[in-house]
Design an enzyme around this catalytic site. Structure first.
Site, PDB file in Angstrom:
ATOM      1  N   SER A  12      43.630  44.222  39.998  1.00  0.00           N
ATOM      2  CA  SER A  12      44.114  44.005  41.288  1.00  0.00           C
ATOM      3  C   SER A  12      44.293  42.397  41.471  1.00  0.00           C
ATOM      4  CB  SER A  12      43.472  44.590  42.379  1.00  0.00           C
ATOM      5  OG  SER A  12      42.271  44.341  42.820  1.00  0.00           O
ATOM      6  N   ASN A  13      43.114  41.728  41.022  1.00  0.00           N
ATOM      7  CA  ASN A  13      43.177  40.343  41.087  1.00  0.00           C
ATOM      8  C   ASN A  13      44.148  39.883  40.258  1.00  0.00           C
ATOM      9  OD1 ASN A  13      41.057  39.395  43.162  1.00  0.00           O
ATOM     10  ND2 ASN A  13      39.893  40.726  42.153  1.00  0.00           N
ATOM     11  N   LEU A  83      33.259  41.967  32.489  1.00  0.00           N
ATOM     12  CA  LEU A  83      31.969  42.244  32.707  1.00  0.00           C
ATOM     13  C   LEU A  83      30.893  41.615  31.721  1.00  0.00           C
ATOM     14  CD1 LEU A  83      32.387  45.913  34.056  1.00  0.00           C
ATOM     15  CD2 LEU A  83      32.002  43.956  35.403  1.00  0.00           C
ATOM     16  N   ILE A  86      29.763  35.190  29.393  1.00  0.00           N
ATOM     17  CA  ILE A  86      30.765  33.982  28.482  1.00  0.00           C
ATOM     18  C   ILE A  86      29.869  33.195  27.575  1.00  0.00           C
ATOM     19  CG2 ILE A  86      32.343  32.081  29.012  1.00  0.00           C
ATOM     20  CD1 ILE A  86      33.048  35.033  30.215  1.00  0.00           C
ATOM     21  N   ASN A 100      35.025  32.133  38.221  1.00  0.00           N
ATOM     22  CA  ASN A 100      34.832  33.592  38.254  1.00  0.00           C
ATOM     23  C   ASN A 100      34.754  34.040  39.670  1.00  0.00           C
ATOM     24  OD1 ASN A 100      33.775  36.343  37.525  1.00  0.00           O
ATOM     25  ND2 ASN A 100      31.858  35.610  38.073  1.00  0.00           N
ATOM     26  N   HIS A 102      32.993  36.710  42.377  1.00  0.00           N
ATOM     27  CA  HIS A 102      32.124  37.744  42.722  1.00  0.00           C
ATOM     28  C   HIS A 102      32.028  38.331  43.891  1.00  0.00           C
ATOM     29  CE1 HIS A 102      28.094  39.754  41.578  1.00  0.00           C
ATOM     30  NE2 HIS A 102      27.706  39.371  42.971  1.00  0.00           N
ATOM     31  N   GLU A 172      39.541  38.826  48.524  1.00  0.00           N
ATOM     32  CA  GLU A 172      39.695  38.173  47.182  1.00  0.00           C
ATOM     33  C   GLU A 172      41.186  38.073  46.869  1.00  0.00           C
ATOM     34  OE1 GLU A 172      38.169  41.664  44.839  1.00  0.00           O
ATOM     35  OE2 GLU A 172      36.293  40.792  44.704  1.00  0.00           O
TER      36      GLU A 172
HETATM   37  C1  GRF Z   1      36.404  42.572  42.056  1.00  0.00           C
HETATM   38  O1  GRF Z   1      35.724  43.048  42.873  1.00  0.00           O
HETATM   39  C2  GRF Z   1      35.768  41.309  41.430  1.00  0.00           C
HETATM   40  O2  GRF Z   1      35.028  40.578  42.628  1.00  0.00           O
HETATM   41  C3  GRF Z   1      34.730  41.708  40.565  1.00  0.00           C
HETATM   42  O3  GRF Z   1      35.026  42.693  39.774  1.00  0.00           O
HETATM   43  C4  GRF Z   1      36.347  43.307  40.657  1.00  0.00           C
HETATM   44  C5  GRF Z   1      37.788  43.048  39.786  1.00  0.00           C
HETATM   45  O4  GRF Z   1      38.542  44.092  40.544  1.00  0.00           O
HETATM   46  N1  GRF Z   1      34.186  40.624  39.559  1.00  0.00           N
HETATM   47  P1  GRF Z   1      39.991  44.156  39.922  1.00  0.00           P
HETATM   48  O5  GRF Z   1      39.995  44.595  38.633  1.00  0.00           O
HETATM   49  O6  GRF Z   1      40.776  42.737  40.085  1.00  0.00           O
HETATM   50  O7  GRF Z   1      40.675  45.157  40.901  1.00  0.00           O
END
Ligand code: GRF
Length: 186
Positions: A12-13, A83, A86, A100, A102, A172
């Site tokens: 989604s990001n 996950l 790096i 990144n 978080h 985010e």
């Molecule tokens: C997000 O909550 C981000 O903060 C964390 O992993 C999640 C990724 O969500 N690092 P998506 O795959 O972007 O929906």
């Protein structure tokens, strides 16, 4: 500027970042790298016609695909729900050009295994009154590099990990693309 996104999940990001730079002349997402077959982010890449790679752990451990990114002319690396740690070779290849996001207010609630709902469960268990997001440069430790940006939300008494995750995702999506743009145009 050519942006590469590393992601492991729904993406989604990644989708928000892709959309944000669609009408931009300064940058574009030109490569998506994922470590999980079938992850949502790979379908997003397909649909958006963006080159994407399913990365191999063995190759990744060697150089984090740094030479591949350089070949592709990548200028900036974005971790959006990725996950794996790096490797130093990738950090050396992109000094202060790997960020990144978080889903908590670092330095609290960071580190290996602290991702997704696990973070929100810990925040709720500790009766925190607020949580939020941290965007930071990436170094060789999990969730440890210099903080670039933080935004907060309240944690209500009736919040569940799922409802808190929703609030965090909204933060985010509202901030990550713009913060990235502020970094690449510096
Ligand atoms: C997000 O909550 C981000 O903060 C964390 O992993 C999640 C990724 O969500 N690092 P998506 O795959 O972007 O929906």
């Amino acid at each position: 500027k050519k942006l590469a996104i590393f992601a492991s999940g729904a993406g989604s990001n990644a989708q928000k970042i892709i959309d944000y730079f669609k009408n931009s002349s300064t940058a574009a997402v030109t490569l998506i790298l994922c470590n999980k077959p079938g992850a949502g982010v790979l379908s997003i890449a397909e649909r958006e016609g963006i080159e994407h790679v399913l990365i191999e752990k063995a190759q990744y451990k060697i150089d984090g695909y740094a030479s591949f990114l350089k070949e592709k002319g990548i200028d900036f690396v974005i971790l959006a729900g990725f996950l794996w740690k790096i490797p130093q070779a990738l950090i050396d290849a992109y000094p202060n050009r790997i960020v990144n996001i978080h889903p908590a207010l670092l330095p609290k609630y960071g580190g290996k295994g602290m991702y997704g709902v696990h973070v929100h469960e810990a925040v709720i268990k500790n009766k925190e009154k607020e949580s939020g997001i941290t965007i930071h440069y990436v170094d060789e430790h999990y969730d440890h590099g210099d903080v670039i940006f933080q935004a907060k939300c309240t944690v209500a008494p009736d919040d569940t990990p799922e409802t808190l995750a929703q609030k965090i995702h909204q933060l985010e999506h509202a901030h990550f693309p713009r913060v990235i743009e502020s970094l690449i145009t510096k």
